[in-house]
Design a protein around this motif. Sequence first.
Motif, PDB file in Angstrom:
ATOM      1  N   ASP A   1       4.408  -1.264  -8.607  1.00 52.58           N
ATOM      2  CA  ASP A   1       3.271  -0.572  -9.552  1.00 52.58           C
ATOM      3  C   ASP A   1       3.852   0.257 -10.746  1.00 52.58           C
ATOM      4  O   ASP A   1       4.524   1.436 -10.473  1.00 52.58           O
ATOM      5  CB  ASP A   1       2.483   0.625  -8.768  1.00 52.58           C
ATOM      6  N   GLU A   2       3.916  -0.389 -11.948  1.00 48.92           N
ATOM      7  CA  GLU A   2       4.721   0.112 -13.014  1.00 48.92           C
ATOM      8  C   GLU A   2       6.127   0.908 -12.635  1.00 48.92           C
ATOM      9  O   GLU A   2       6.255   1.833 -12.914  1.00 48.92           O
ATOM     10  CB  GLU A   2       3.824   1.078 -13.668  1.00 48.92           C
TER      11      GLU A   2
ATOM     12  N   SER B   1      -3.867  -0.137  -9.971  1.00 49.02           N
ATOM     13  CA  SER B   1      -3.367   0.350  -8.722  1.00 49.02           C
ATOM     14  C   SER B   1      -4.234   0.208  -7.468  1.00 49.02           C
ATOM     15  O   SER B   1      -3.889   0.125  -6.311  1.00 49.02           O
ATOM     16  CB  SER B   1      -3.218   1.722  -8.984  1.00 49.02           C
TER      17      SER B   1
ATOM     18  N   GLN C   1       3.526   4.079  -8.376  1.00 51.01           N
ATOM     19  CA  GLN C   1       3.531   4.676  -9.619  1.00 51.01           C
ATOM     20  C   GLN C   1       3.914   5.960  -9.584  1.00 51.01           C
ATOM     21  O   GLN C   1       4.727   6.514 -10.552  1.00 51.01           O
ATOM     22  CB  GLN C   1       1.946   4.671  -9.918  1.00 51.01           C
TER      23      GLN C   1
HETATM   24 MG   LIG Z   1      -2.205   2.643 -11.794  1.00 46.46          MG
END
Ligand SMILES: [Mg+2]
Lengths: 379, 315
Positions: free
Chosen positions: A176-177, A43, A82
């Motif tokens: 991010d994810e 991240s 995220q």
């Molecule tokens: Mg992360």
Amino acid sequence: MATLELKDITKSFGDTDILRGVSLEIADGEFLSLVGPSGCGKSTLLRILAGLESQSAGSVHIGEACVDGRRAADRDLAMVFQSYALYPHLTVAENIAVPLTMRRLRRADRLPLMGALMPGVRRRRADIVRTVREAAEILDIAALLDRKPGQLSGGQRQRVALGRALVRDPAAFLLDEPLSNLDAKMRVHMRAEIAQLNRRLGATFVYVTHDQAEAMTMSDRIAVMMDGELLQVGTPDELYDDPADIRVARFIGSPAINLLPVETDGAGVIRLTGRATVLRAGPVPVAYLGIRPEALEPCDRDPLLSGRARLVENLGSDLFVQLDVPEMPETVTVRLPSDARGKIAAGDLMHLRVRPDRVRGFDSMGLAAPFGAEALADA
Amino acid sequence: MPDTPRLNRPEHRQARAGSALIAPAVLLLLVILILPVAVAAILSFSDYTLGRSGIGWVGLKNYADIFTRSSYRKMITATVLYVLVTVPVSVALGLGAALLIRSVRIGASFYRTVYFLPVMASLLAMAIVWEFALHPSLGLVNRTLAQGCGTWLEGWPWFARGCAEGFPLWLSDRDYALWTLAFIGIWQSFGFNMVLYLAGLTSVPRDLYAAAEMDGVRSGWARFRLITWPMLGPTTVFVVTISTIRSFQVFDTVEALTHGGPAKSTYVMIYAIYEKGIAQNLVGMGAAITVLFLGFVMLISVAQRRFVERKVHYA
Ligand SMILES: [Mg+2]
Ligand SMILES: Nc1ncnc2c1ncn2[C@@H]1O[C@H](COP(=O)(O)OP(=O)(O)OP(=O)(O)O)[C@@H](O)[C@H]1O
């Protein structure tokens, strides 16, 4: 649409180094996944790329231009956070519309009453509503447009966050994810949607994930990161077949690769549990053999390994067998085709061999150590 | 199986135990909170004074007085003006100070402490300081202003008049007294609002600002409109309510500095209650103003609640 380039990025928070010299070039239109264990700095790297965090050293280029010191709003990137980072007081439709209203309407146009009188604003507002609706339909959240984020499930929120990034046409997408909270079915669906989007828009994607299966299926290339360093960047096949580092080998592939501790004697012969094998080390002594579960096959004579089955896992399409091999610290996993179902049970003795070209060697530091030439000749 | 007597069933026993346990709390609530209000309401229909044995019922006369006599009209005007000035200004200043403190890298705790000092100091003690500072001839304020005479400041008509005829008698000029008190009220309370806003600001997720940046929000004002202000909605409701009630209750500066004068220009409600009900022993009248006061406060709470339920986002 643009290339992205990170040159020797380092980042420290106080005394702790989070990123130590990360260099990465991402081609125009490429889908690059960034994978690695939790806390390795994925991240942070993404935020530096986006301009939300400044690097301690190194530089970031987007297209031809060096963007160090250019603020995030001017880098023309879209990001899915995220934590979703949805505006809690706005409805789903308003959330998705924010990047459009902020970029397509001038400040005067956004004024509550005056704005409506400005020329062309009505049309542009209608455009925005239409774009939002289209994005919502792709993401299957059209029915939720009037709700607030607080009234959504985790997966729905994630899709709204995705929608907010997808309505724009940026130079690159940073995700991010974005699928971590979806159920299996939705995840597969969204995987396909995102991959398709990448092809349709031709935009560059940087995709952070924990999930190596996601990375393997979607990416043009994968960058494996650990402890703030890139261990290897390559196509999914390269990473799977030729991991440059034992940690990459361990991270990619499910079930995990078998890593067998071995010794290399003075003559370069690799010995497994004391017995000589057909494998010969190259210039660097080999300390571990990496063998994928599907590379092992049952045999009747001259086995590389023998052991008793401790556990047989039947997945329908495949059979995974956990073997207890004497003198081996960990169980060895073997993948058998489905026609082996019913032919093997826990407690059975198995003999296994492997084609030497499907074995990889690693030295005591964990780096890939190629075998000597004669090893393959023996096969 | 023998029938359990109805009253001995577990749920009944539990209910009885429950009632017994909350009884003291309910009793205290009645005695301490409800009873005094009820007594005040009853007394407001009388001409009762302390020490007199009988009680004379006068019906609505006290209320009629409030709405017809000019001194009570002035009371309502002064109170409402005071509230209308202090609340918005102290809330805005509190928010502004909180935002500034959040944005400085060093010295935040210094500013926080300094702005909070007036809140901690007793207003009565500070009133003495203000009395000195605002003294017409010896006070710091007018002496400082006098320094400006003869300079470009005289271009300002108000200032020129001050130089020629003397600067205002801040506390004893009926055109200035209420505003001076309002100024002191703001000075005293905005630090409190600031602390509440600082607490509110810590609960705004940082990622929202990052998301806004990615969405192309460039100016600080747009960021404030998009995130900070809506996210501070619940805090603002609380701050406004508290500030309003505190402004309605202003008393110590009035008592220490103006005694409701000059010409009743600072004759705020609590001071009127004190003067009528306690100083002049007109308990009935004091009670009537008290009831009116409670009505005001109640009205504001209800109005705020109504407005808030629709407008403010609670996470
Ligand atoms: Mg992360
Ligand atoms: N503002 C900060 N101050 C200090 N340390 C930080 C800060 N932000 C991140 N870190 C540290 O940097 C490291 C990397 O964080 P990062 O969020 O990049 O991890 P990640 O790879 O994204 O992990 P995950 O997969 O769990 O999201 C962590 O050890 C974290 O504690």
